[in-house]
Design a protein around this motif. Structure first.
Motif, mmCIF file in Angstrom:
data_model
loop_
_atom_site.group_PDB
_atom_site.id
_atom_site.type_symbol
_atom_site.label_atom_id
_atom_site.label_comp_id
_atom_site.label_asym_id
_atom_site.label_seq_id
_atom_site.Cartn_x
_atom_site.Cartn_y
_atom_site.Cartn_z
ATOM 1 N N ASN A 268 113.089 -86.097 -11.194
ATOM 2 C CA ASN A 268 113.743 -86.668 -10.025
ATOM 3 C C ASN A 268 113.123 -88.006 -9.662
ATOM 4 O O ASN A 268 111.896 -88.140 -9.592
ATOM 5 N N ALA A 269 113.969 -88.986 -9.387
ATOM 6 C CA ALA A 269 113.480 -90.307 -9.024
ATOM 7 C C ALA A 269 112.918 -90.323 -7.611
ATOM 8 O O ALA A 269 111.942 -91.024 -7.328
ATOM 9 N N ARG A 270 113.507 -89.529 -6.715
ATOM 10 C CA ARG A 270 113.042 -89.484 -5.335
ATOM 11 C C ARG A 270 112.018 -88.366 -5.168
ATOM 12 O O ARG A 270 112.020 -87.394 -5.911
#
Length: 562
Positions: A268-270
């Motif tokens: 996940n990027a966030r």
């Protein structure tokens, strides 16, 4: 995730049944007359928020399901179904597969599910996933079959009569065994059970095992196994994240949730939202500090919640209400509060259930491998109730070809996992409209983990050896070689000051009197016996589910004014 209910080969409507399950499906309820009956669905919207309403109709058939079929994307591509689908639901491809293959299609599913499928071929099926992650209860009555996600849906059909053998199992093991429930006449499908319904009768069933093939040992090249473990776990976490709503995880200070967190952080990027529960009680084992170290190392959005004595007495009756199929595992208490804290922020929560069972994490597994002269013994419970133990052994019997360690793992997967850990997760999260997902309990993970040579599971004083070795590489902040604290809830510290009064009150509860004498109850509470918490839970549970008391009144009757 949702609640399902239905009447097969009967004239009654499933509407009254599903109205008892709206906590499982807060987004709405649909009821429909189908061929020979009625089915109903209370929806928690996760995938295809607009178009995924059930019952679903396709290829001449109908399905209502609880849970998620994670490989619906791969199945759609493999069988060229994209142009045939009218929704984005994870359950619709199942109907098209059934039209092509019949019940053989059930073997292709990767997920957690309990469903009723009425095929275009005129056959009707009830099916539960191989680990028993999602529940399914059935009742045969007056030529019809009734089914639902929770026992409370059958309240108008059954007298709430206690099965005393099941109650004794509850006190012996903290859970009841698969098959008959604690309510006389009501049964639950076993994990992996596939049963056809013909003319209002359940036919002899088949079982889909949690392993797709016999457990042939893995090759023993450590580097290759570590790479394979990384790939298998990443793939499982990836598909378990499939969701159109916010997802996160429950993070303890242990190995399993840290492994899930490391992979979610990678994928996940966030920052991933993580919730941790700690105990405010003298001497309590508290893993918040370790969980925070992992959260900081992985850049998680970490949320802390506390559990104290006031929470214990407040949450106890709510948990007793939620667990209409009871488990007296005290871990239900913090699980319920974690779900309460996560509600409104998350809709899907990933958890670490299954890691110990598949990779060999429990201390009792190490004891099972010792020679007899060093104290080795079978990894089984040791209750005083000989009849309950005999029933447990029958349920837990593993193939003789397995190693002693694998037999112990098999026993836990067959008994404790579905009837305690997964039941706890389902009820405590669904009480708050949350979906719990378990990436370790995946057929691809099981096919990799269970056949591992024993030395990659247990080595010296360490269980889950291969997972620890891998976690050392991907998330050293998890401190994978630290001595495990163990997960304990300080229930006895909160019960002890009230022990004499509790003994007096609980000894008068009718359901308790049927399985324990008042003198035995007093001896347990005043003497500090191991049954203090199970008896307190069972008393409150029985007042709610057998005598119709509200949760608050049940607590007052069993424990007085708090």
């Amino acid at each position: 995730m949702c609640g399902i209910a239905g009447v097969l080969h009967g004239t009654a409507s499933a509407r009254p049944m599903i109205e008892t399950l709206t906590h499982r499906g807060p987004n709405g309820v649909r009821t429909e007359q189908v061929r020979g009956g009625s089915v109903a669905h209370a929806r928690l919207s996760i995938i295809d928020l607009e178009g995924g309403w059930q019952p679903l109709h396709a290829a001449g058939g109908t399905v209502i399901g609880n849970g998620e079929i994670y490989n619906y994307v791969e199945l759609t591509a493999e069988f060229g179904l994209a142009n045939e689908l009218s929704t984005g639901s994870d359950f619709e491809p199942l109907l098209h597969l059934y039209a092509k293959e019949g019940p053989a299609a059930f073997q292709r599913l990767r997920g957690m599910y309990a469903f009723c499928l009425i095929g275009g071929d005129g056959r009707t099926w009830l099916v539960r996933d191989p680990f028993g992650i999602k529940p399914l209860y059935v009742l045969e009555q007056e030529g019809a079959v009734y089914f639902a996600s929770e026992p409370r849906a059958f309240a108008a059909l059954l007298d709430a009569e206690l099965d005393e053998d099941r109650a004794r199992e509850l006190l012996a093991f903290n859970y009841t065994l698969t098959g008959d429930t604690i309510f006389k006449g009501l049964k639950r499908l076993a994990p992996g059970e596939i049963v056809e319904v013909i003319d209002g009768k359940l036919q002899p069933s088949t079982r889909r095992p949690f392993l797709s093939a016999p457990p042939i040992g893995q090759k023993s090249d450590e580097a290759a196994l570590l790479d394979r473990l990384d790939a298998v776990l990443e793939d499982s976490v990836r598909v378990h994240q499939r969701s159109d709503v916010p997802y996160g995880l429950f993070l303890s200070g242990g190995i399993d949730s840290a492994a899930i967190a490391a992979l979610m952080s990678r994928l996940n990027a966030r920052p991933v939202t993580a919730f941790t529960c700690g105990f405010d009680a003298p001497g309590a084992k508290d893993e918040r500090a370790q969980a925070e170290r992992v959260a900081r190392a992985l850049n998680l959005d970490w949320r802390e919640t506390r559990f104290d004595e006031a929470d214990f007495w407040r949450v106890l009756p709510q948990v007793a209400w939620a667990l209409d199929d009871p488990t007296a595992d005290y871990a239900t208490l913090p699980t319920y509060k974690l779900a309460e804290a996560a509600k409104g922020t998350l809709t899907v929560v990933l958890t670490g259930e299954g890691g110990d069972e598949l990779f060999g994490g429990y201390g009792r597994y190490r004891k099972a491998l010792r020679p007899a002269w060093l104290g080795g013994r079978p990894a089984e419970p040791r209750p005083d109730d000989a009849e309950a133990l005999a029933r447990w052994r029958a349920q837990a019997r593993a193939p003789a070809s397995l190693t002693r360690l694998q037999q112990a793992q098999w026993a836990d997967i067959a008994t404790w996992l579905p009837n305690d850990l997964l039941l706890k997760l389902d009820r405590c999260l669904m009480a708050h409209g949350l979906e719990g997902r378990t990436p370790f309990l995946d057929p691809h993970v099981a096919d990799f983990a269970f056949p591992l040579p024993d030395r990659f599971k247990v080595r010296g004083r360490y269980g889950k050896w291969l997972v620890r070795k891998w976690l050392e590489r991907v998330c050293p902040a998890a401190d994978p070689w630290a001595r495990k604290q163990g997960f304990t809830v300080p229930v006895d510290a909160w019960i002890a000051p009230r022990a004499a009064d509790l003994a007096e009150r609980i000894g008068k509860v009718e359901a308790v009197r049927r399985v324990r004498t008042p003198d035995a109850v007093r001896a347990t509470f005043v003497g500090g016996g191991a049954e203090r918490w199970p008896l307190l839970f069972f008393a409150v549970w029985s007042l709610v589910h057998l005598e119709g008391a509200s949760p608050e009144d049940a607590l007052r009757q069993a424990a007085g004014t708090i």
